[in-house]
Scaffold this motif. Structure first.
Motif, PDB file in Angstrom:
ATOM      1  N   ILE A  83       0.841  -1.195   0.000  1.00 32.75           N
ATOM      2  CA  ILE A  83       0.000   0.000   0.000  1.00 32.75           C
ATOM      3  C   ILE A  83       0.881   1.251   0.000  1.00 32.75           C
ATOM      4  O   ILE A  83       0.632   2.212  -0.718  1.00 32.75           O
ATOM      5  CB  ILE A  83      -0.926   0.020   1.237  1.00 32.75           C
ATOM      6  CG1 ILE A  83      -1.899  -1.165   1.175  1.00 32.75           C
ATOM      7  CG2 ILE A  83      -1.708   1.335   1.313  1.00 32.75           C
ATOM      8  CD1 ILE A  83      -2.690  -1.386   2.451  1.00 32.75           C
ATOM      9  N   GLU A  84       1.941   1.192   0.796  1.00 30.79           N
ATOM     10  CA  GLU A  84       2.812   2.365   0.916  1.00 30.79           C
ATOM     11  C   GLU A  84       3.856   2.459  -0.198  1.00 30.79           C
ATOM     12  O   GLU A  84       4.365   3.527  -0.475  1.00 30.79           O
ATOM     13  CB  GLU A  84       3.546   2.327   2.268  1.00 30.79           C
ATOM     14  CG  GLU A  84       2.631   2.620   3.430  1.00 30.79           C
ATOM     15  CD  GLU A  84       3.336   2.378   4.760  1.00 30.79           C
ATOM     16  OE1 GLU A  84       4.576   2.322   4.775  1.00 30.79           O
ATOM     17  OE2 GLU A  84       2.627   2.236   5.767  1.00 30.79           O
ATOM     18  N   TYR A  85       4.142   1.319  -0.793  1.00 25.34           N
ATOM     19  CA  TYR A  85       5.213   1.258  -1.792  1.00 25.34           C
ATOM     20  C   TYR A  85       4.899   2.187  -2.947  1.00 25.34           C
ATOM     21  O   TYR A  85       4.002   1.961  -3.727  1.00 25.34           O
ATOM     22  CB  TYR A  85       5.360  -0.181  -2.288  1.00 25.34           C
ATOM     23  CG  TYR A  85       6.547  -0.419  -3.185  1.00 25.34           C
ATOM     24  CD1 TYR A  85       7.702   0.338  -3.066  1.00 25.34           C
ATOM     25  CD2 TYR A  85       6.506  -1.424  -4.134  1.00 25.34           C
ATOM     26  CE1 TYR A  85       8.787   0.099  -3.885  1.00 25.34           C
ATOM     27  CE2 TYR A  85       7.588  -1.675  -4.959  1.00 25.34           C
ATOM     28  CZ  TYR A  85       8.726  -0.908  -4.824  1.00 25.34           C
ATOM     29  OH  TYR A  85       9.792  -1.146  -5.643  1.00 25.34           O
ATOM     30  N   HIS A  86       5.698   3.195  -3.074  1.00 34.04           N
ATOM     31  CA  HIS A  86       5.354   4.262  -3.997  1.00 34.04           C
ATOM     32  C   HIS A  86       5.293   3.821  -5.453  1.00 34.04           C
ATOM     33  O   HIS A  86       4.356   4.136  -6.170  1.00 34.04           O
ATOM     34  CB  HIS A  86       6.310   5.449  -3.824  1.00 34.04           C
ATOM     35  CG  HIS A  86       5.797   6.696  -4.449  1.00 34.04           C
ATOM     36  ND1 HIS A  86       6.283   7.209  -5.609  1.00 34.04           N
ATOM     37  CD2 HIS A  86       4.779   7.503  -4.075  1.00 34.04           C
ATOM     38  CE1 HIS A  86       5.606   8.294  -5.916  1.00 34.04           C
ATOM     39  NE2 HIS A  86       4.701   8.505  -5.008  1.00 34.04           N
ATOM     40  N   SER A  87       6.283   3.069  -5.901  1.00 38.58           N
ATOM     41  CA  SER A  87       6.317   2.661  -7.314  1.00 38.58           C
ATOM     42  C   SER A  87       5.101   1.812  -7.677  1.00 38.58           C
ATOM     43  O   SER A  87       4.728   1.705  -8.826  1.00 38.58           O
ATOM     44  CB  SER A  87       7.563   1.842  -7.635  1.00 38.58           C
ATOM     45  OG  SER A  87       8.638   2.246  -6.883  1.00 38.58           O
ATOM     46  N   PHE A  88       4.547   1.185  -6.655  1.00 38.25           N
ATOM     47  CA  PHE A  88       3.413   0.311  -6.913  1.00 38.25           C
ATOM     48  C   PHE A  88       2.195   1.132  -7.292  1.00 38.25           C
ATOM     49  O   PHE A  88       1.412   0.738  -8.146  1.00 38.25           O
ATOM     50  CB  PHE A  88       3.127  -0.521  -5.658  1.00 38.25           C
ATOM     51  CG  PHE A  88       2.085  -1.555  -5.847  1.00 38.25           C
ATOM     52  CD1 PHE A  88       2.382  -2.713  -6.530  1.00 38.25           C
ATOM     53  CD2 PHE A  88       0.811  -1.364  -5.358  1.00 38.25           C
ATOM     54  CE1 PHE A  88       1.413  -3.681  -6.710  1.00 38.25           C
ATOM     55  CE2 PHE A  88      -0.155  -2.322  -5.534  1.00 38.25           C
ATOM     56  CZ  PHE A  88       0.144  -3.486  -6.218  1.00 38.25           C
ATOM     57  N   VAL A  89       2.051   2.268  -6.633  1.00 40.39           N
ATOM     58  CA  VAL A  89       0.914   3.126  -6.919  1.00 40.39           C
ATOM     59  C   VAL A  89       1.231   3.939  -8.164  1.00 40.39           C
ATOM     60  O   VAL A  89       1.371   5.142  -8.141  1.00 40.39           O
ATOM     61  CB  VAL A  89       0.584   4.024  -5.707  1.00 40.39           C
ATOM     62  CG1 VAL A  89      -0.708   4.783  -5.960  1.00 40.39           C
ATOM     63  CG2 VAL A  89       0.432   3.185  -4.454  1.00 40.39           C
ATOM     64  N   ASN A  90       1.358   3.198  -9.249  1.00 37.20           N
ATOM     65  CA  ASN A  90       1.557   3.721 -10.587  1.00 37.20           C
ATOM     66  C   ASN A  90       0.311   4.514 -10.978  1.00 37.20           C
ATOM     67  O   ASN A  90      -0.753   4.320 -10.421  1.00 37.20           O
ATOM     68  CB  ASN A  90       1.736   2.491 -11.499  1.00 37.20           C
ATOM     69  CG  ASN A  90       2.015   2.858 -12.923  1.00 37.20           C
ATOM     70  OD1 ASN A  90       1.233   3.547 -13.561  1.00 37.20           O
ATOM     71  ND2 ASN A  90       3.136   2.376 -13.436  1.00 37.20           N
ATOM     72  N   ILE A  91       0.479   5.343 -11.955  1.00 40.27           N
ATOM     73  CA  ILE A  91      -0.654   6.170 -12.374  1.00 40.27           C
ATOM     74  C   ILE A  91      -1.841   5.334 -12.850  1.00 40.27           C
ATOM     75  O   ILE A  91      -2.993   5.717 -12.688  1.00 40.27           O
ATOM     76  CB  ILE A  91      -0.191   7.173 -13.457  1.00 40.27           C
ATOM     77  CG1 ILE A  91      -1.224   8.280 -13.622  1.00 40.27           C
ATOM     78  CG2 ILE A  91       0.121   6.468 -14.768  1.00 40.27           C
ATOM     79  CD1 ILE A  91      -0.616   9.557 -14.168  1.00 40.27           C
ATOM     80  N   ASN A  92      -1.568   4.150 -13.381  1.00 41.54           N
ATOM     81  CA  ASN A  92      -2.646   3.332 -13.929  1.00 41.54           C
ATOM     82  C   ASN A  92      -3.267   2.360 -12.940  1.00 41.54           C
ATOM     83  O   ASN A  92      -4.281   1.749 -13.232  1.00 41.54           O
ATOM     84  CB  ASN A  92      -2.136   2.516 -15.123  1.00 41.54           C
ATOM     85  CG  ASN A  92      -1.976   3.373 -16.356  1.00 41.54           C
ATOM     86  OD1 ASN A  92      -2.949   3.746 -16.980  1.00 41.54           O
ATOM     87  ND2 ASN A  92      -0.743   3.701 -16.669  1.00 41.54           N
ATOM     88  N   PHE A  93      -2.627   2.185 -11.797  1.00 37.94           N
ATOM     89  CA  PHE A  93      -3.103   1.184 -10.853  1.00 37.94           C
ATOM     90  C   PHE A  93      -3.450   1.837  -9.530  1.00 37.94           C
ATOM     91  O   PHE A  93      -2.663   2.600  -8.982  1.00 37.94           O
ATOM     92  CB  PHE A  93      -2.033   0.113 -10.638  1.00 37.94           C
ATOM     93  CG  PHE A  93      -1.665  -0.614 -11.895  1.00 37.94           C
ATOM     94  CD1 PHE A  93      -2.528  -1.542 -12.454  1.00 37.94           C
ATOM     95  CD2 PHE A  93      -0.473  -0.352 -12.545  1.00 37.94           C
ATOM     96  CE1 PHE A  93      -2.213  -2.201 -13.627  1.00 37.94           C
ATOM     97  CE2 PHE A  93      -0.144  -1.003 -13.727  1.00 37.94           C
ATOM     98  CZ  PHE A  93      -1.013  -1.937 -14.267  1.00 37.94           C
TER      99      PHE A  93
END
Lengths: 208, 208
Positions: free
Chosen positions: B97-107
């Motif tokens: 949830i916190e992992y920044h790269s994971f919260v990509n613009i598309n996801f």
DNA sequence: AATTGTGAACCTCTTCACAGCT
DNA sequence: AGCTGTGAAGAGGTTCACAATT
């Protein structure tokens, strides 16, 4: 020995895990057919994979679970423990430290490294965060053989090159970027965004 | 259209990322040779991968960076946003949830689910943790299309089956266990211990 | 009767090599 | 002259099918 494919190695690791579970359940014998069912692959695949390393089964019977487990354990280099260094102590790095399955019996994080001066000298558990400059000497004293890289993408290649100079031969890279292995260094990457995009490709193309 | 291999899809995702970087640097044109250097693969591989989807280059010149990026963006299904559900809110789940790269613009993570009664009802950021029983209705209201599974190994298959019944067609699995995809469900797994064991295999066999 | 171990067949992915464009 | 797009060749991985063994 003939070079063994990476596919085979990854499957062996899976067999190893399944055999562990079968062993705990007290199951003595497993056939390639039964194991194949568990793994979701063909029996021939399993037999072929094993054949690269020897003949471990009994015709008409199957494989002794304990024996085959022990054999793969040894093939995978798990008769010894492995000390890891974690490079880049951000959210992901911290999660990996706490992530229970990661702290397998054979793998132990022994060294934390970060380039942020504010972090250096602080502790996580009983490990102190060290600067990248100290890497070369710490790799020796802590007997590190594998580095887990959780630095930002733009620093990954540079950090991996430094690791290589410090004598590290194996890297597990979590930075979502392509990295070119320095000579003699094995790199494996976990790249969540590639996996997600593979999923969106299939979802997208499936509905056309 | 002929079925495209998974290898090609994963490489396209990498090209996509590299093109984004080239685009930000203001580079207009890239040849397969140049891109191949970045990716650490052969130029023919890139041209072949692209050829499955069309002809995007100019002979004698190369590829227009912006155009090719946009084209792959569309192929990968990234013209739309994707809502994710996160199943299993332990250490790893929270890190994701916190992992920044994971919260990509598309996801975007839109739904949190856990089976632990103590967690249900509590909040992380502005998302409430819901019970597995509510999944089916929440998948609809929140328009979820991908589930990220971070439950313990022993529950993974069961949870994935439930997800399938709730209409989920794509799963990113972090549980370190083999899971069999229900009919029509795409599963991709990230398995850190397999990657580590592949590394120890190579370290071990390399020193013999 | 059942199951392994394995060469051969098959299939898939990668690389080559060159015609075709710019 | 330089680079793409692609059919063909090559390399590598998987499955088949059956002799060998328990």
């Amino acid at each position: 020995m003939k070079r063994i494919s990476d596919y085979t190695i990854q499957r062996l690791s899976k067999y190893h895990r399944s055999l562990e579970i079968l062993e705990k359940r007290g199951i003595n014998t497993v056939s390639s057919k039964e194991l194949a069912k568990i793994e979701g692959i063909t029996p021939s695949q399993i037999r072929k994979d094993l054949s690269f390393f020897g003949s471990f089964g009994k015709r008409g019977v199957g494989y002794n679970v304990i024996e085959l487990h022990r054999k793969i354990h040894s093939i995978m280099g798990l008769d010894q423990d492995w000390n890891l260094a974690l490079i880049g102590i951000g959210n992901l790095g911290k999660a990996l430290i706490e992530y229970h399955s990661f702290v397998n019996i054979n793998f132990r994080i022994r060294l934390l490294v970060d380039s942020n001066k504010k972090k250096i000298g602080t502790k996580i558990g009983d490990l102190t965060i060290h600067p990248l400059e100290k890497l070369k000497s710490l790799v020796k004293t802590e007997k590190i053989s594998i580095a887990v890289v959780t630095v930002p993408s733009e620093n990954a290649q540079k950090v991996i090159n430094i690791l290589s100079e410090a004598g590290i031969k194996a890297v597990l890279n979590f930075a979502p970027t392509t990295v070119i292995p320095p000579d003699g260094v094995f790199i494996r990457s976990e790249d969540t965004s590639i996996q997600l995009e593979a999923l969106t490709y299939y979802l997208n193309s499936h509905n056309v």
